[in-house]
Every structure is written in C-alpha cells, then in structure tokens.
Enzyme design. Structure first.
Site, mmCIF file in Angstrom:
data_model
loop_
_atom_site.group_PDB
_atom_site.id
_atom_site.type_symbol
_atom_site.label_atom_id
_atom_site.label_comp_id
_atom_site.label_asym_id
_atom_site.label_seq_id
_atom_site.Cartn_x
_atom_site.Cartn_y
_atom_site.Cartn_z
ATOM 1 C CG ASP A 283 -1.671 1.424 1.365
ATOM 2 O OD1 ASP A 283 -2.898 1.131 0.552
ATOM 3 O OD2 ASP A 283 -1.301 2.039 2.101
ATOM 4 C CE1 TYR B 130 0.364 7.704 2.617
ATOM 5 C CE2 TYR B 130 0.783 5.491 2.106
ATOM 6 C CZ TYR B 130 -0.004 6.451 2.510
ATOM 7 O OH TYR B 130 -1.220 5.949 3.103
ATOM 8 C CE LYS C 116 -3.804 4.688 0.280
ATOM 9 N NZ LYS C 116 -2.559 4.463 0.955
ATOM 10 C CG HIS D 75 -4.666 9.368 -0.058
ATOM 11 N ND1 HIS D 75 -3.242 9.614 0.223
ATOM 12 C CD2 HIS D 75 -4.850 9.252 1.413
ATOM 13 C CE1 HIS D 75 -2.704 9.094 1.169
ATOM 14 N NE2 HIS D 75 -3.591 8.980 2.013
HETATM 15 N N1 LIG Z 1 -5.442 5.986 3.208
HETATM 16 C C1 LIG Z 1 -5.072 6.871 4.351
HETATM 17 O O1 LIG Z 1 -5.299 7.886 4.548
HETATM 18 C C2 LIG Z 1 -3.888 6.233 5.514
HETATM 19 C C3 LIG Z 1 -3.600 6.790 6.662
HETATM 20 C C4 LIG Z 1 -2.573 6.439 7.289
HETATM 21 C C5 LIG Z 1 -1.867 5.248 6.909
HETATM 22 N N2 LIG Z 1 -2.462 4.406 5.730
HETATM 23 C C6 LIG Z 1 -1.822 3.189 5.100
HETATM 24 O O2 LIG Z 1 -1.857 2.186 6.339
HETATM 25 C C7 LIG Z 1 -0.501 1.946 6.683
HETATM 26 C C8 LIG Z 1 -0.663 1.448 8.255
HETATM 27 O O3 LIG Z 1 -0.871 2.438 8.977
HETATM 28 P P1 LIG Z 1 0.264 2.782 9.858
HETATM 29 O O4 LIG Z 1 1.423 3.148 9.101
HETATM 30 O O5 LIG Z 1 -0.576 4.096 10.565
HETATM 31 O O6 LIG Z 1 0.551 2.172 11.116
HETATM 32 P P2 LIG Z 1 0.171 0.491 11.445
HETATM 33 O O7 LIG Z 1 0.014 -0.312 10.803
HETATM 34 O O8 LIG Z 1 -0.962 0.841 12.678
HETATM 35 O O9 LIG Z 1 1.539 0.154 12.621
HETATM 36 C C9 LIG Z 1 1.797 1.110 13.480
HETATM 37 C C10 LIG Z 1 3.200 0.717 14.220
HETATM 38 O O10 LIG Z 1 3.060 -0.793 14.669
HETATM 39 C C11 LIG Z 1 4.478 -1.371 15.113
HETATM 40 N N3 LIG Z 1 4.289 -2.571 14.674
HETATM 41 C C12 LIG Z 1 3.996 -3.221 13.381
HETATM 42 N N4 LIG Z 1 4.211 -4.323 13.481
HETATM 43 C C13 LIG Z 1 4.337 -5.029 14.827
HETATM 44 C C14 LIG Z 1 4.728 -6.033 15.413
HETATM 45 N N5 LIG Z 1 4.646 -7.237 15.111
HETATM 46 N N6 LIG Z 1 4.887 -5.803 16.851
HETATM 47 C C15 LIG Z 1 4.841 -4.689 17.599
HETATM 48 N N7 LIG Z 1 4.999 -3.427 16.869
HETATM 49 C C16 LIG Z 1 4.494 -3.691 15.662
HETATM 50 C C17 LIG Z 1 5.269 -0.356 14.148
HETATM 51 O O11 LIG Z 1 6.236 0.546 15.202
HETATM 52 P P3 LIG Z 1 7.483 0.347 15.304
HETATM 53 O O12 LIG Z 1 8.132 -0.028 14.423
HETATM 54 O O13 LIG Z 1 8.190 1.367 16.212
HETATM 55 O O14 LIG Z 1 7.712 -1.009 16.475
HETATM 56 C C18 LIG Z 1 4.314 0.540 13.294
HETATM 57 O O15 LIG Z 1 4.938 1.736 12.897
HETATM 58 C C19 LIG Z 1 0.361 2.781 6.319
HETATM 59 O O16 LIG Z 1 1.571 2.623 6.178
HETATM 60 C C20 LIG Z 1 -0.323 3.364 5.017
HETATM 61 O O17 LIG Z 1 0.163 2.468 3.916
HETATM 62 C C21 LIG Z 1 -3.424 4.821 5.039
#
Ligand SMILES: NC(=O)c1ccc[n+]([C@@H]2O[C@H](COP(=O)([O-])OP(=O)(O)OC[C@H]3O[C@@H](n4cnc5c(N)ncnc54)[C@H](OP(=O)(O)O)[C@@H]3O)[C@@H](O)[C@H]2O)c1
Length: 323
Positions: free
Chosen positions: A50, A55, A84, A117
């Site tokens: 994604d 980004y 997006k 987006h």
């Molecule tokens: N459409 C939109 O408007 C929108 C908005 C936001 C995000 N997104 C997309 O969604 C994706 C995911 O959302 P997000 O980036 O906010 O974060 P997320 O997937 O909720 O992850 C948050 C954090 O969790 C930790 N983590 C991941 N795997 C783990 C594990 N196995 N054990 C412990 N901690 C773990 C990591 O932090 P650490 O590395 O510090 O441990 C990571 O930064 C984004 O990268 C993007 O592609 C889209």
C-alpha cells in the site's frame, strides 16, 4: 496464488490479498529504509503493498518491487500494488496526471488499485499541503463525482486494474453509488480501523454494497507527531488486548491484525523492522474464537488517531458524520 495468502474477491472480479504492507513513514526516516523494508516484506510473503503519491516513497517501493522481480522471488502479477490520488489533484483534469506520476516513480505500467486518498480537495500545485500566509490549509472545491468519472477512465485505460476510495463516510460513498451513469462502483474504502475504532456501522454498510473495507492504523498507527495526539492511548499496550495475546500465545500486534481478518476486513500493517514484518505475516497461522472476537469488539470506543482536524472546516471533511 501464494498459498500463505488469502485473497478477497473485489466487486470488479479482481482479487486483493487480505494482508497488506503499509509504506507510509515519517519524513525524518531515510527513504532507503523503505527499500529494505519492502524487500523484506516481499521475501516474507507480503504480496499487497500500500503506497500513495503523498507518501513520497513510490520510487523506493518501485525499486524494491523491481529487485524482487529481477531476483525471481515474484512476478509482477503476484504483486498487488496500491497508490492513491492526492487531494491537490482532485480536479478532473488533474486526476490522470497524478496517476501517471505515480506509475513513473513506481516504474509500473499499471497499479492494481487506485484510490481517492481523501475526500477534501486542496489547492492544486506542487505543495502537498498548500498553506496561506497564516499557515492555514488552502482547500479547493471539486465535485467528487466528476473526479470519480476520471478514475473510471483510468481503469478503462488500463492504468489501474481496480479503483476505490479512502476516508469516505457513508454519505460520500452513497453519493458515488447513486451517481447517474455510474460505470464502476468503488471496490473498497480504506479507513482507519482498529480495536478502539472498529467501524462496525461503516463495515456493515460497505458489506451491504459489496465494498471491501481496508483497515489502516490497525496496530494503533505510527502515532505520527504531525497529526496524532501524543497523549492518545497506545493501542498495543491495551491491557485487555495484551491479556488475550498472552492467553493465545501470540503478540498483541498479531491479535489486532487477526481480529480484522476474521471480520472480513482487509488489513494493512506497517513496520520497518525485520522481526515485526516477519511476525505480521503469521496472522494466517492461527484463529481467534468467537469469545475472543467479542472481547475485542468490547474495546471499541470510536477513538480516531488520525482526525485530520486541519481540514475540518471543509464541507467534505468526512469525520463529522457519525460514520
Ligand atoms: N488512506 C489513508 O489515509 C492512510 C492513513 C494512514 C495510513 N495508511 C496506510 O496504512 C498503513 C498502516 O498504518 P500505519 O502506518 O499508521 O501503522 P500501523 O500499521 O498501525 O502500525 C503502527 C506501528 O506498529 C508497530 N508494529 C508493527 N508490527 C508490529 C509487531 N509485530 N509488533 C509490535 N509492533 C509492531 C510499528 O512501530 P515500530 O516499528 O515502532 O515498532 C508500526 O509503526 C500505512 O503505512 C499506509 O500505507 C493510509
């Protein structure tokens, strides 16, 4: 299809992998980290990646994909790549140019999924977040139905296999679904979704319209300093989630991801750490019981980490409605 992966059929007949790798990262983290992490993700078995114009890591994601194609790990058709359309390109005459920029950076002929987006249009130009002299965001006024018509043309032109939306509320989804002459329904709505904000009503609505809900922030988001209140609760430290994780001998992260799969949600997981990336793919190796699911449902408090308050004055700001 990779046996480790389960897929969901979209309403246009294409298939989306149920687990995706998130590529958003804070500005201060070097872009080279994205190349490494994306390669590790593909090696570990992730097939859904994604990303987004906004980004600013599409070149790195593209490099990682190409390198894994060149070394024989995957073929292009094994990868499901999302990008997006950013808010400064919502005017119909700008839509295709944003997609073409993304394709060029990704070095791809097509993306598997292209999303609007965010439903709020911003002033066109090179700035991702155009600001006035007082530091206030400069919005634009665009008919999203006209934007959608060009998204449909991009699909017809083969630049995107599937098209969908992100951060749309029910009213905005209905506006597209009820558009006279609609050619393609959005295949998905990508929204913030986790145990503190499980989007039950939006999920039920999407299911009733054969629209897949894709969850971002499923692990509690990266708590980006620029848009998440640093005093907000840390999702992966939640005591109920942690107790359940201990009981099931899995990490809280895996429980949070598995929760989404079992409610029919396609889930994204971001990490730049090898151990976490490899752990997250294990979401297919276990099941939660009905009782576990109820416990996790009980954590919902409609709490939103990424509220994008600075756009809240705009009539298309999506989070003012109940859902
Ligand atoms: N459409 C939109 O408007 C929108 C908005 C936001 C995000 N997104 C997309 O969604 C994706 C995911 O959302 P997000 O980036 O906010 O974060 P997320 O997937 O909720 O992850 C948050 C954090 O969790 C930790 N983590 C991941 N795997 C783990 C594990 N196995 N054990 C412990 N901690 C773990 C990591 O932090 P650490 O590395 O510090 O441990 C990571 O930064 C984004 O990268 C993007 O592609 C889209």
């Amino acid at each position: 299809m990779n046996s480790k992966h389960q897929y969901v059929e979209l309403n246009d007949g294409h298939f989306i992998p149920r687990l995706g790798f998130g590529t958003y990262k804070p500005q201060e983290v070097p872009n080279s980290k994205t190349i490494e992490a994306t390669k590790i993700a593909i090696e570990a078995g992730f097939r859904h990646i994604d990303c987004a114009y906004a980004y600013e890591v599409e070149e790195e994601v593209g490099l990682a994909i190409r390198s894994k194609i060149e070394d024989g790990t995957v073929k292009r058709e094994d990868i499901f790549c999302t990008s997006k359309l950013w808010s400064t390109f919502l005017r119909p005459e700008l839509v295709q140019s944003c997609l073409e920029r993304s394709l060029k950076k990704l070095h791809l002929d097509y993306v598997d999924l292209y999303l609007i987006h965010f439903p709020v249009a911003l002033k066109p130009g090179e700035e991702l977040y155009p600001l006035d002299e007082n530091g206030k965001i400069i919005c634009d006024s665009v008919d999203l139905c006209a934007t959608w018509e060009v998204m449909e043309k991009c699909k017809d032109a083969g630049l995107a296999k599937s098209i969908g939306v992100s951060n749309f509320n029910r009213r905005q989804l209905e506006m597209i679904l009820n558009k006279p002459g609609l050619k393609y329904k959005p295949v998905c709505n990508q929204v913030e979704c986790h145990v503190y904000h499980n989007q039950r009503k939006l999920l039920d609505f999407c299911k009733s319209k054969d629209i897949v809900l894709v969850a971002y922030g499923a692990l509690g988001t990266q708590r980006y300093k620029e848009c998440v209140d640093q005093n907000s609760p840390v999702l992966l430290d939640d005591p109920v989630l942690c107790a359940l994780a201990k009981k099931r001998k899995r990490s809280p992260a895996l429980i949070a991801l598995r929760y989404q799969l079992q409610r029919g949600v396609v889930v994204l997981a971001q990490s730049l750490k090898e151990n976490e990336i490899k752990e997250n793919i294990q979401v297919f190796d276990f099941e939660l019981t009905e009782e576990d699911m109820k416990v996790l449902d009980g954590l919902n408090r409609n709490f939103c980490y990424v509220a994008m308050q600075f756009m809240s004055d705009h009539p298309n700001y999506p989070f003012a409605d109940e859902y």
